[in-house]
Design a protein around this motif. Structure first.
Motif, PDB file in Angstrom:
ATOM      1  N   GLY A 547       1.234  -2.840   1.782  1.00  0.00           N
ATOM      2  CA  GLY A 547       1.182  -4.086   2.521  1.00  0.00           C
ATOM      3  C   GLY A 547       2.368  -4.331   3.420  1.00  0.00           C
ATOM      4  N   GLN A 548       3.201  -3.316   3.634  1.00  0.00           N
ATOM      5  CA  GLN A 548       4.376  -3.468   4.480  1.00  0.00           C
ATOM      6  C   GLN A 548       4.438  -2.327   5.496  1.00  0.00           C
ATOM      7  OE1 GLN A 548       7.401  -3.475   1.365  1.00  0.00           O
ATOM      8  NE2 GLN A 548       7.609  -5.703   1.545  1.00  0.00           N
ATOM      9  N   ILE A 549       5.181  -2.572   6.581  1.00  0.00           N
ATOM     10  CA  ILE A 549       5.393  -1.511   7.557  1.00  0.00           C
ATOM     11  C   ILE A 549       6.485  -0.582   7.026  1.00  0.00           C
ATOM     12  CG2 ILE A 549       6.156  -0.957   9.898  1.00  0.00           C
ATOM     13  CD1 ILE A 549       4.935  -3.555  10.830  1.00  0.00           C
ATOM     14  N   ALA A 550       6.098   0.657   6.765  1.00  0.00           N
ATOM     15  CA  ALA A 550       7.041   1.614   6.193  1.00  0.00           C
ATOM     16  C   ALA A 550       7.761   2.407   7.282  1.00  0.00           C
ATOM     17  CB  ALA A 550       6.314   2.565   5.243  1.00  0.00           C
ATOM     18  N   GLU A 551       7.013   2.788   8.334  1.00  0.00           N
ATOM     19  CA  GLU A 551       7.595   3.588   9.415  1.00  0.00           C
ATOM     20  C   GLU A 551       6.922   3.233  10.736  1.00  0.00           C
ATOM     21  OE1 GLU A 551       8.390   7.636   6.716  1.00  0.00           O
ATOM     22  OE2 GLU A 551       6.868   7.621   8.289  1.00  0.00           O
ATOM     23  N   THR A 552       7.682   3.395  11.814  1.00  0.00           N
ATOM     24  CA  THR A 552       7.143   3.157  13.155  1.00  0.00           C
ATOM     25  C   THR A 552       7.732   4.170  14.120  1.00  0.00           C
ATOM     26  OG1 THR A 552       7.005   0.785  12.713  1.00  0.00           O
ATOM     27  CG2 THR A 552       6.829   1.459  14.994  1.00  0.00           C
ATOM     28  N   GLY A 553       6.914   4.721  15.012  1.00  0.00           N
ATOM     29  CA  GLY A 553       7.404   5.660  16.011  1.00  0.00           C
ATOM     30  C   GLY A 553       6.279   6.480  16.595  1.00  0.00           C
ATOM     31  N   SER A 554       6.625   7.400  17.465  1.00  0.00           N
ATOM     32  CA  SER A 554       5.632   8.305  18.031  1.00  0.00           C
ATOM     33  C   SER A 554       5.345   9.413  17.027  1.00  0.00           C
ATOM     34  CB  SER A 554       6.151   8.906  19.336  1.00  0.00           C
ATOM     35  OG  SER A 554       7.268   9.761  19.069  1.00  0.00           O
ATOM     36  N   HIS A 555       4.365  10.235  17.354  1.00  0.00           N
ATOM     37  CA  HIS A 555       3.997  11.330  16.464  1.00  0.00           C
ATOM     38  C   HIS A 555       5.202  12.244  16.204  1.00  0.00           C
ATOM     39  CE1 HIS A 555       1.780  14.654  14.728  1.00  0.00           C
ATOM     40  NE2 HIS A 555       2.125  15.451  15.739  1.00  0.00           N
ATOM     41  N   GLU A 556       5.907  12.639  17.268  1.00  0.00           N
ATOM     42  CA  GLU A 556       7.038  13.546  17.112  1.00  0.00           C
ATOM     43  C   GLU A 556       8.179  12.879  16.358  1.00  0.00           C
ATOM     44  OE1 GLU A 556       5.415  12.977  19.889  1.00  0.00           O
ATOM     45  OE2 GLU A 556       4.409  14.901  20.222  1.00  0.00           O
ATOM     46  N   GLU A 557       8.451  11.615  16.679  1.00  0.00           N
ATOM     47  CA  GLU A 557       9.543  10.908  16.013  1.00  0.00           C
ATOM     48  C   GLU A 557       9.322  10.808  14.508  1.00  0.00           C
ATOM     49  OE1 GLU A 557      10.848   7.927  19.699  1.00  0.00           O
ATOM     50  OE2 GLU A 557       9.513   7.227  18.103  1.00  0.00           O
ATOM     51  N   LEU A 558       8.081  10.500  14.121  1.00  0.00           N
ATOM     52  CA  LEU A 558       7.785  10.341  12.699  1.00  0.00           C
ATOM     53  C   LEU A 558       7.824  11.683  11.971  1.00  0.00           C
ATOM     54  CD1 LEU A 558       4.946   7.649  12.773  1.00  0.00           C
ATOM     55  CD2 LEU A 558       7.356   7.334  12.214  1.00  0.00           C
ATOM     56  N   LEU A 559       7.404  12.746  12.652  1.00  0.00           N
ATOM     57  CA  LEU A 559       7.492  14.072  12.033  1.00  0.00           C
ATOM     58  C   LEU A 559       8.960  14.433  11.779  1.00  0.00           C
ATOM     59  CD1 LEU A 559       4.837  16.290  13.878  1.00  0.00           C
ATOM     60  CD2 LEU A 559       4.754  15.449  11.533  1.00  0.00           C
ATOM     61  N   ASN A 560       9.831  14.107  12.747  1.00  0.00           N
ATOM     62  CA  ASN A 560      11.249  14.436  12.616  1.00  0.00           C
ATOM     63  C   ASN A 560      11.939  13.614  11.534  1.00  0.00           C
ATOM     64  OD1 ASN A 560      11.069  16.362  14.660  1.00  0.00           O
ATOM     65  ND2 ASN A 560      11.545  14.862  16.268  1.00  0.00           N
ATOM     66  N   LYS A 561      11.436  12.419  11.257  1.00  0.00           N
ATOM     67  CA  LYS A 561      12.040  11.580  10.223  1.00  0.00           C
ATOM     68  C   LYS A 561      11.858  12.178   8.831  1.00  0.00           C
ATOM     69  CE  LYS A 561      11.904   6.984  12.355  1.00  0.00           C
ATOM     70  NZ  LYS A 561      11.333   5.607  12.262  1.00  0.00           N
ATOM     71  N   GLY A 562      10.771  12.916   8.645  1.00  0.00           N
ATOM     72  CA  GLY A 562      10.527  13.546   7.354  1.00  0.00           C
ATOM     73  C   GLY A 562      10.145  12.562   6.259  1.00  0.00           C
ATOM     74  N   GLY A 563       9.537  11.421   6.645  1.00  0.00           N
ATOM     75  CA  GLY A 563       9.154  10.409   5.665  1.00  0.00           C
ATOM     76  C   GLY A 563       7.693  10.499   5.252  1.00  0.00           C
ATOM     77  N   ILE A 564       7.080   9.342   5.079  1.00  0.00           N
ATOM     78  CA  ILE A 564       5.690   9.274   4.612  1.00  0.00           C
ATOM     79  C   ILE A 564       4.757   9.966   5.590  1.00  0.00           C
ATOM     80  CG2 ILE A 564       3.774   7.713   4.061  1.00  0.00           C
ATOM     81  CD1 ILE A 564       5.815   5.663   3.136  1.00  0.00           C
ATOM     82  N   TYR A 565       4.932   9.706   6.885  1.00  0.00           N
ATOM     83  CA  TYR A 565       4.043  10.297   7.882  1.00  0.00           C
ATOM     84  C   TYR A 565       4.109  11.815   7.835  1.00  0.00           C
ATOM     85  CZ  TYR A 565       1.797  11.251  12.374  1.00  0.00           C
ATOM     86  OH  TYR A 565       0.964  11.728  13.350  1.00  0.00           O
ATOM     87  N   ARG A 566       5.328  12.358   7.728  1.00  0.00           N
ATOM     88  CA  ARG A 566       5.481  13.816   7.675  1.00  0.00           C
ATOM     89  C   ARG A 566       4.748  14.372   6.459  1.00  0.00           C
ATOM     90  NH1 ARG A 566       8.871  17.875   9.696  1.00  0.00           N
ATOM     91  NH2 ARG A 566       8.112  19.839   8.814  1.00  0.00           N
ATOM     92  N   ARG A 567       4.843  13.684   5.335  1.00  0.00           N
ATOM     93  CA  ARG A 567       4.169  14.147   4.127  1.00  0.00           C
ATOM     94  C   ARG A 567       2.656  14.099   4.281  1.00  0.00           C
ATOM     95  NH1 ARG A 567       6.886  11.470   1.023  1.00  0.00           N
ATOM     96  NH2 ARG A 567       5.599   9.618   0.631  1.00  0.00           N
ATOM     97  N   LEU A 568       2.144  13.012   4.878  1.00  0.00           N
ATOM     98  CA  LEU A 568       0.707  12.886   5.100  1.00  0.00           C
ATOM     99  C   LEU A 568       0.206  13.951   6.075  1.00  0.00           C
ATOM    100  CD1 LEU A 568       0.418   8.993   5.449  1.00  0.00           C
ATOM    101  CD2 LEU A 568      -0.101  10.372   3.444  1.00  0.00           C
ATOM    102  N   TYR A 569       1.002  14.188   7.100  1.00  0.00           N
ATOM    103  CA  TYR A 569       0.626  15.202   8.090  1.00  0.00           C
ATOM    104  C   TYR A 569       0.553  16.575   7.438  1.00  0.00           C
ATOM    105  CZ  TYR A 569       0.721  17.926  12.413  1.00  0.00           C
ATOM    106  OH  TYR A 569       0.423  18.808  13.427  1.00  0.00           O
ATOM    107  N   SER A 570       1.516  16.880   6.609  1.00  0.00           N
ATOM    108  CA  SER A 570       1.555  18.183   5.942  1.00  0.00           C
ATOM    109  C   SER A 570       0.366  18.357   5.006  1.00  0.00           C
ATOM    110  CB  SER A 570       2.861  18.326   5.152  1.00  0.00           C
ATOM    111  OG  SER A 570       3.974  18.270   6.019  1.00  0.00           O
ATOM    112  N   ILE A 571       0.005  17.278   4.295  1.00  0.00           N
ATOM    113  CA  ILE A 571      -1.131  17.343   3.373  1.00  0.00           C
ATOM    114  C   ILE A 571      -2.424  17.599   4.132  1.00  0.00           C
ATOM    115  CG2 ILE A 571      -2.554  15.993   1.768  1.00  0.00           C
ATOM    116  CD1 ILE A 571       0.007  14.573   0.890  1.00  0.00           C
TER     117      ILE A 571
END
Length: 589
Positions: A547-571
């Motif tokens: 229910g909260q905003i965890a991360e915000t950015g472009s596709h490349e920015e979020l991949l570089n952060k190595g957070g939730i988005y990177r994990r979801l992308y890898s899965i």
């Protein structure tokens, strides 16, 4: 009385017709009393004095009385049924217009079958009350008074004795009516249960057959039906008591005593046979309206439960009471801003959304991702004000959306959801829904842009083909493309795409995605998607978690952060597979 006073509001426009009908009912009652009045000359002048002139007059009088009584009765009954039908028709339209203005949350809490039952069964019972019970109330009431007048005129002392049974029977009717009033709502609830079961079964018949649950559904319906039968028979058992009981007390005991007492006066010569039989005719005719008036009371008590369910809907505040603004939203120049927005469903322990802060520029494409239940759709439902934030505000071009009219706000928003909503109407009307004034050329252009024109033209009647309830005659992909064509035709400045391509195969998805990309140009767009491949072109990606905003950015920015988005992308892209992701952070609301 409160329920009937509310019903009177709908009766008031027809008071003129009701007044005329009551006038005819008065004649019906007087002519009924005249039949009792004629008993005296029939006995005294015809049977005893053998007067031929009286025989001729009374014969003509009997025919005339019967003719006009039935004529006036027909006119009165027709007028009252007309009023009843008109009042109920007005009430049904009024309630329907109120229903469609209720907040979305009301419909999530109330099964459609229950609402249908209120609009049909409950209002149908009110129609019967207006058409039958009210009619009987006036006719039988006037007849009761007129016959009492005849009885007292003929033999006032015997009339007093005959009237002694009325308070007893009246007390019984009132008591039984009170009992029925308590259980009448239960009867309507059981009917609603049956309607709900039917609605669920018919709308979900594909799943019923797919899982081989026909026998289960039959048993479930049988159980609901038996529960209704049991409560209905309980009502029947109680409601049928007054008539035979009143018959026994009024006729069996009361009339027997009157016959003994009055008969002794005839034998002694203090009363003529004609006077006594005229009195007896009035008394015997008197108990018919008493029984019917008792039945009217029982029907009205039963109708209270139905009226409570009907008017209960009107007591629920519509969307206009949620602070519908006065400003008209003309166009979107600056964008949309969520300021510290939180939301909580009434039946949940914790917030579905908490502290959402997000600025979206006009024309920007925002992708929302996250596991099912983390609040993506809830957040989008706040923009058209399907729900209002528990805390915080949503601002469009510097104006709190609570300050603009709902009509102007929703005209600026187009939606294509994962649950495609289509109506049992033609393809053309489904596409034009929201812009009913659109011409055929515009509709066809929108269909072509959604890559729907080709399969539409292959249908039996082309754009005039009726697609069935919820578009049952279309495939999942076809439904989705019709919905996209509808959004294209509306051409709104704000788009909400909630899994808009989820039902399409890869080839169709690519075509529709191209159409959506063209549509999203210069429009503020929110895209909800589970497949990350569909949102990589977004200007910004917003990751929602718990229910909260965890991360915000472009596709490349979020991949570089190595957070939730990177994990979801890898899965999703592990071993080259594009799968819907399942977040380990998911906590369904």
């Amino acid at each position: 009385m409160r329920q009937f006073s509310r019903l009177l509001r709908f009766v008031r426009p027809y008071l003129g017709i009701i007044s005329v009908a009551i006038f005819f009912s008065l004649f019906v009652s007087l002519l009924s009393a005249a039949q009792a009045w004629l008993a005296k000359p029939v006995i005294d002048d015809i049977f005893i004095k053998k007067d031929w002139e009286t025989l001729k007059i009374i014969t003509i009088a009997i025919v005339a009385i019967s003719f006009f009584k039935n004529l006036f009765s027909y006119i009165y009954s027709y007028m009252m049924r007309y009023v009843g039908a008109k009042v109920v028709a007005d009430l049904r339209v009024y309630i329907y217009n109120h229903l469609i203005l209720l907040p979305l949350g009301f419909f999530t809490k109330n099964p459609s079958g229950n609402l249908i039952s209120r609009m049909t069964n409950d209002i149908g019972m009110l129609q019967e009350i207006l058409a039958s019970s009210v009619k009987n109330f006036f006719v039988e009431g006037f007849t009761f008074v007129a016959l009492i007048g005849v009885a007292f005129y003929r033999k006032w002392d015997l009339a007093i004795l005959a009237m002694l049974a009325i308070p007893v029977t009246g007390f019984i009717v009132i008591k039984i009516g009170g009992i029925l009033r308590k259980i009448s709502r239960t009867v309507q609830d059981k009917i609603a249960d049956i309607t709900i079961t039917l609605s669920e079964t018919f709308t979900g018949i594909k799943m019923v057959k797919a899982f081989g649950m026909e026998n289960f559904e039959s048993q479930r319906f049988d159980e609901k039906n038996k529960k209704y039968l049991n409560i209905f028979m309980k009502v029947t058992k109680i409601s049928e008591i007054p008539s035979p009981l009143m018959e026994f007390i009024g006729v069996g005991l009361g009339v027997a005593f009157v016959v003994w007492y009055g008969g002794s006066q005839v034998i002694e010569g203090t009363t003529s046979a004609g006077t006594f039989f005229s009195f007896m005719t009035a008394v015997l005719m008197l108990y018919a309206p008493i029984r019917r008036l008792g039945h009217v009371n029982i029907q009205m008590q039963q109708a209270i439960g139905a009226s409570e369910r009907v008017f209960g809907i009107l007591d629920i505040k519509s969307e206009s009471y949620r602070g519908n603004g006065l400003k008209v939203l003309s166009e979107i120049k600056d964008g949309i801003e969520f300021r510290n927005v939180s939301f909580n469903y009434e039946d949940k322990k914790r917030n579905a959304l908490s502290g959402i802060n997000l600025k979206v520029k006009a024309g920007e494409v925002i992708a929302l991702i996250g596991a099912s239940g983390v609040g993506k759709t809830t957040l989008m439902n706040l923009i058209p004000r399907f729900y209002d934030p528990t805390e915080g505000t949503i601002i469009i071009d510097g104006i709190d959306i609570k300050g603009v009219t709902l009509e102007s706000l929703r005209k600026k928003i187009g939606m294509v959801s994962q649950e495609t909503i289509l109506f049992n109407d033609s393809v053309k009307n489904n596409i034009a829904y929201g812009r009913i004034e659109a011409g055929d050329d515009e509709i066809i252009e929108a269909a072509k842009a959604a890559y729907a024109h080709e399969f539409i033209m292959e249908m039996p009647h082309g754009y005039d083909t009726v697609i069935g309830e919820k578009g049952v005659r279309l495939s999942g992909g076809q439904k989705q493309r019709i919905a996209i064509a509808r959004a294209l035709l509306k051409n709104p400045p704000i788009l909400i795409l909630d899994e808009a391509t989820s039902s399409l195969d890869s080839a169709s998805e690519r075509m529709v995605q191209e159409a959506l990309n063209n549509l999203m140009k210069d429009r503020t767009t929110f895209v909800i998607a589970h497949r990350l491949s569909t949102i990589q072109r977004a200007d910004r990606i917003v990751v929602i978690d718990r229910g909260q905003i965890a991360e915000t950015g472009s596709h490349e920015e979020l991949l570089n952060k190595g957070g939730i988005y990177r994990r979801l992308y890898s899965i999703q892209f592990e071993e080259g597979k594009d799968r819907s992701f399942v977040s380990t952070h998911a906590d369904p609301i």
